[in-house]
Design a protein around this motif. Sequence first.
Motif, PDB file in Angstrom:
ATOM      1  N   MET A  98      23.404  49.247 -40.275  1.00 54.60           N
ATOM      2  CA  MET A  98      22.377  49.781 -39.156  1.00 54.60           C
ATOM      3  C   MET A  98      22.692  50.385 -38.530  1.00 54.60           C
ATOM      4  N   ASN A  99      22.675  51.882 -38.234  1.00 55.95           N
ATOM      5  CA  ASN A  99      22.985  52.742 -37.320  1.00 55.95           C
ATOM      6  C   ASN A  99      22.512  52.618 -35.691  1.00 55.95           C
ATOM      7  N   ARG A 100      23.129  53.338 -34.872  1.00 52.12           N
ATOM      8  CA  ARG A 100      22.667  53.169 -33.538  1.00 52.12           C
ATOM      9  C   ARG A 100      21.139  53.511 -33.325  1.00 52.12           C
ATOM     10  N   ARG A 152      18.999  50.920 -34.374  1.00 56.98           N
ATOM     11  CA  ARG A 152      18.924  49.721 -33.393  1.00 56.98           C
ATOM     12  C   ARG A 152      18.172  49.957 -32.174  1.00 56.98           C
ATOM     13  N   LEU A 205      14.351  49.906 -32.954  1.00 56.55           N
ATOM     14  CA  LEU A 205      14.000  48.579 -33.015  1.00 56.55           C
ATOM     15  C   LEU A 205      13.900  47.929 -31.795  1.00 56.55           C
ATOM     16  N   LYS A 206      14.973  48.018 -30.837  1.00 50.50           N
ATOM     17  CA  LYS A 206      15.060  47.482 -29.360  1.00 50.50           C
ATOM     18  C   LYS A 206      13.723  48.108 -28.626  1.00 50.50           C
ATOM     19  N   ASN A 210      20.214  37.644 -32.740  1.00 53.39           N
ATOM     20  CA  ASN A 210      19.083  38.589 -33.437  1.00 53.39           C
ATOM     21  C   ASN A 210      17.881  38.058 -32.716  1.00 53.39           C
ATOM     22  N   GLU A 252      16.121  41.733 -30.102  1.00 50.50           N
ATOM     23  CA  GLU A 252      15.616  43.228 -30.399  1.00 50.50           C
ATOM     24  C   GLU A 252      15.433  43.738 -31.804  1.00 50.50           C
ATOM     25  N   TYR A 253      15.145  42.696 -32.598  1.00 53.13           N
ATOM     26  CA  TYR A 253      14.737  43.173 -34.234  1.00 53.13           C
ATOM     27  C   TYR A 253      13.339  42.478 -34.386  1.00 53.13           C
ATOM     28  N   PHE A 290      19.600  40.145 -39.815  1.00 57.81           N
ATOM     29  CA  PHE A 290      19.101  40.485 -38.554  1.00 57.81           C
ATOM     30  C   PHE A 290      18.002  39.626 -38.224  1.00 57.81           C
ATOM     31  N   ASP A 342      21.677  43.741 -44.036  1.00 59.38           N
ATOM     32  CA  ASP A 342      20.830  44.889 -43.037  1.00 59.38           C
ATOM     33  C   ASP A 342      19.363  44.466 -43.067  1.00 59.38           C
TER      34      ASP A 342
END
Length: 322
Positions: A1-3, A6, A9-10, A197, A200-201, A248, A276
């Motif tokens: 999972m890339n920045r 993330r 999602l946050k 987890n 932020e998920y 996650f 992922d």
Amino acid sequence: MNRAMRAALKAMTALNPDVEKSYKAERRVELLMARLRGMPTDYEMWDRKITCGNHHVPVRIFQPRGVGPFPLLLFFHGGGWVTGGIENYTGVCADLAKATGHVVASVDYRLAPEFRFPSAPEDCYAAAKEFFAGRILPVDPEKITLIGDSAGGNLAAVVSLMARDRGEFLPRRQILMYPAVFNDHGDGSPFPSVRENGTEYLLTSKRIQSFMKLYSSSKKDFSNPYFAPLLANDLSNQPRTLIITAEFCPLRDEGEFYGKKLRDAGNDVEIYRMKDALHAFLMLPPRFIHVKRAYQVINRFLSGGTSCHESDQKMDQTGQCR
């Protein structure tokens, strides 16, 4: 999972409403979205009602194309015991019927907080009893599999425990999708995934705690294994089990630990961690890779084979496939 993912999602997670105040509105949104999607047209589908005490439990049945009789997946939906239902799970269950070649029966158990614990497990048990007795469909009890996601995974595990304890029927297989099986999702939880987890998920530890607060009738429920199956002192004589967790998801570690405890008690258990993936990924359309992979894993389990690709065996130490 890339920045970027993330960060997105946050930001989305930060917008989560307080479910203790918003659950009625969330139900209305779910129902509206289900109606906008419409009903599947390429399945035979009908509704039944099962008597449980002084009320009826609705059940929606999905039959795939082809010539029966078909084996049965008895499905318990997610939603934290507070939201969800056969309407917004209609697409999921229709896709599941098509992917597995099984009849899927979706149980519309009563929701909290209007109907608190143990209303939901008693409704699910009553529905399972009718199906195992052959009073709803002419299906071989040996070919009935319990399946549920999230809170529904909890209920599938609980029905299996209740069935063993009450001795009226005994499921042979259960599939638990990222199940909620423990009673503590706060800072004191022994499971690292709650902290790793849980903020932020999308599904947060705070939201899980709010669901459990709405679901419980009293503090005593939190020590009841029919509320939190991981607390059961005896996990013997349980069905052959497939547990699928999401990398996650805050519930990841407790679900996997439940599988290990089942295995230690002498049961046949397979545990698969979806790399992922987020909690509730089964709600995505079937074109998504995690849903496709879940169907593959489920079908291998239902056919009696191992749920792991040979290439996945090398991932054992990373936790993807056990």
